[in-house]
Design a protein around this motif. Structure first.
Motif, PDB file in Angstrom:
ATOM      1  N   THR A 160      10.240  32.024  12.417  1.00 22.35           N
ATOM      2  CA  THR A 160       9.634  32.939  11.564  1.00 22.35           C
ATOM      3  C   THR A 160       8.186  32.190  11.148  1.00 22.35           C
ATOM      4  N   ALA A 161       8.372  30.915  10.955  1.00 27.88           N
ATOM      5  CA  ALA A 161       6.857  30.176  10.530  1.00 27.88           C
ATOM      6  C   ALA A 161       6.117  29.904  11.817  1.00 27.88           C
ATOM      7  N   LEU A 162       6.665  29.708  12.939  1.00 27.90           N
ATOM      8  CA  LEU A 162       5.947  29.338  14.013  1.00 27.90           C
ATOM      9  C   LEU A 162       5.077  30.702  14.303  1.00 27.90           C
ATOM     10  N   ARG A 163       5.768  31.792  14.297  1.00 30.97           N
ATOM     11  CA  ARG A 163       5.133  33.084  14.558  1.00 30.97           C
ATOM     12  C   ARG A 163       3.937  33.248  13.752  1.00 30.97           C
ATOM     13  N   VAL A 164       4.093  33.216  12.462  1.00 33.58           N
ATOM     14  CA  VAL A 164       3.112  33.561  11.577  1.00 33.58           C
ATOM     15  C   VAL A 164       1.754  32.431  11.845  1.00 33.58           C
ATOM     16  N   ILE A 165       2.103  31.046  11.917  1.00 33.53           N
ATOM     17  CA  ILE A 165       1.110  30.378  12.492  1.00 33.53           C
ATOM     18  C   ILE A 165       0.491  30.546  13.511  1.00 33.53           C
ATOM     19  N   THR A 166       1.018  31.041  14.832  1.00 36.07           N
ATOM     20  CA  THR A 166       0.660  31.089  16.000  1.00 36.07           C
ATOM     21  C   THR A 166      -0.341  32.299  15.663  1.00 36.07           C
ATOM     22  N   GLU A 167       0.146  33.476  15.059  1.00 37.19           N
ATOM     23  CA  GLU A 167      -0.813  34.495  14.970  1.00 37.19           C
ATOM     24  C   GLU A 167      -2.180  34.275  14.260  1.00 37.19           C
ATOM     25  N   THR A 168      -2.124  33.319  13.126  1.00 37.35           N
ATOM     26  CA  THR A 168      -3.181  32.920  12.417  1.00 37.35           C
ATOM     27  C   THR A 168      -4.174  32.085  13.545  1.00 37.35           C
ATOM     28  N   LEU A 169      -3.600  31.109  14.069  1.00 36.67           N
ATOM     29  CA  LEU A 169      -4.186  30.288  14.939  1.00 36.67           C
ATOM     30  C   LEU A 169      -4.944  31.029  16.074  1.00 36.67           C
ATOM     31  N   THR A 170      -4.318  31.815  16.569  1.00 40.47           N
ATOM     32  CA  THR A 170      -4.902  32.733  17.891  1.00 40.47           C
ATOM     33  C   THR A 170      -6.120  33.275  17.453  1.00 40.47           C
TER      34      THR A 170
END
Length: 328
Positions: A160-170
Motif C-alpha cells: 500500500t505504501a509503495l503504491r502511494v510512493i510510486t505514484e508520487t515519485l512518478t
C-alpha cells in the motif's frame, strides 16, 4: 565533439573523441536550499569541466513530505540526522497519501532544476537524483530494519505504501523533466542486493514499482541512469530495465566488472572509479594508473567514466584533478 554529442555517442556505443567523465559528491552544508545546492553543483562543474552533471540533493528530501523530520548535522561531513518518523507500527504505512510534485521539498528540487537549466541546459546534460520507492520508504521509516520488518510482517501494508510512493515519485520525475532536467539518476540504494532481499523478494517489492516509474519517463528522458549500491547486486534483473546506462561499484563483492556488465546488459556502463581509492590514495599517479587500467580493459565505447558511488566530501581534490587530467 561538444559535451552532449560525446555523451550521446557513448550511450549509443559510437566512437568518441574521448571517454566522457563526471564525478559527484554531497555538500551537507549547502544541500538544504535550492540556490546553494545549485551553486555547489556548478562550482564542481566549472572547476573540473565535467561532461555531464548529477544533481545530488540531500537524500532525505524524498521523505520530508510524508512528515519524516530530518535536520542538518552540526558539521559538514555528516549526513542529515533523523529527528522523528511517522512510522511506529506496520499499520502506519497505510496512512500515507500521494503528494503533489511541486510542494515542499519536491518543489524545492524543481526550483533547483530551473536554476540548473538556466545555467547549464544548453551546454551539458544534467540529471536529478531520485531514489526508488523502497529507498524512500527507508527514509520515511528511518531505517532499513523498519522496512524489512513490515515486508516480513505485513506485506499488504508495505505494498500500500509503495503504491502511494510510486505514484508520487512518478509525477515528480515527470515534473523534473518538464523543468529542464535531461534525465533521472534512479537509485535502488542497495535494495536490489542479496544481503537485503532475494531476487524474488526484489521482484515483488522493487521491480514492479521501479518499472512503473521508468516506463513513465522512458519517452521523455534523454539520460536515465540506473544506480545500485553495495555488493551482490541482482545485476541481470536490473540490466533489463529501460534505462540508458547502469552505474554500480565494480569493486564490491559479487558485482561484475564494467566489461562483463556491458556485455550482460547491452547498455552503456557508467563507473569504474573506486571511491575508496579516490579518498585514500596519496598518489595522483596511482589514480591515473587506475583510469588507464579501466580504459585498457573496457575500451572507449559504451563507457562513461564515473565513480561507482557518491564521493565522500573529504575526497582530495588532487585525486579528482588527476582523473580529469587523464581525459583532457
Amino acid at each position: 565533439m561538444d559535451k552532449k554529442q560525446r555523451v550521446e555517442a557513448a550511450l549509443q556505443g559510437l566512437p568518441v573523441d574521448r571517454v566522457p567523465v563526471s564525478m559527484w559528491s554531497r555538500d551537507y552544508r549547502r544541500e538544504w536550499s535550492a540556490q546553494a545546492l545549485v551553486e555547489a553543483t556548478l562550482e564542481s562543474y566549472s572547476r573540473y569541466d565535467w561532461d555531464y552533471v548529477r544533481l545530488t540533493p540531500r537524500a532525505c528530501y524524498h521523505a520530508e513530505g510524508w512528515k519524516a523530520r530530518y535536520r542538518p548535522a552540526d558539521n559538514g561531513a555528516t549526513p542529515p540526522i533523523l529527528e522523528s518518523t511517522p512510522i511506529s507500527r506496520a499499520s502506519d504505512w497505510k496512512r500515507l497519501r500521494p503528494l503533489e510534485p511541486d510542494q515542499g521539498a519536491f518543489g524545492e528540487q524543481l526550483l533547483a532544476l530551473q536554476l540548473m537549466n538556466h545555467s547549464l541546459g544548453f551546454e551539458a546534460y544534467f540529471v536529478e537524483t531520485l531514489f526508488n520507492p523502497l529507498s524512500v520508504a527507508r527514509y520515511i521509516a528511518g531505517s532499513v530494519e523498519n522496512v524489512l520488518h513490515t515486508i516480513h510482517e505485513d506485506r499488504t501494508a508495505m505494498h500500500t505504501a509503495l503504491r502511494v510512493i510510486t505514484e508520487t515519485l512518478t509525477s515528480f520525475a515527470i515534473a523534473c523533466l518538464e523543468e529542464g532536467a535531461h534525465g533521472i539518476f534512479y537509485s535502488t540504494n542497495g535494495w536490489a542486493n542479496a544481503p537485503l532481499l532475494s531476487e524474488d523478494q526484489y521482484r515483488e517489492f522493487g521491480e514492479q514499482y521501479d518499472l512503473e516509474l521508468l516506463d513513465a519517463i522512458k519517452s521523455r528522458s534523454k539520460l536515465t541512469i540506473l544506480h545500485n549500491c553495495g555488493p551482490q547486486m541482482h545485476f541481470d534483473l536490473l540490466a533489463a530495465y529501460p534505462v540508458h546506462a547502469i552505474n554500480w561499484a565494480i569493486e564490491q563483492e559479487g558485482n561484475p566488472d564494467l566489461l562483463d556488465g556491458m556485455r550482460r546488459s547491452g547498455k552503456a556502463v557508467m563507473g569504474g572509479l573506486n571511491t575508496d581509492l579516490l579518498r585514500t590514495s596519496t598518489s595522483p599517479q596511482q589514480i591515473q594508473e587506475n583510469v588507464a587500467e579501466i580504459l585498457e580493459k573496457t575500451g572507449t565505447q559504451h563507457l562513461l567514466l564515473a565513480p561507482g558511488c557518491t564521493l565522500a566530501p573529504d575526497t582530495p581534490t588532487r585525486n579528482i584533478e588527476a582523473v580529469r587530467r587523464m581525459l583532457a
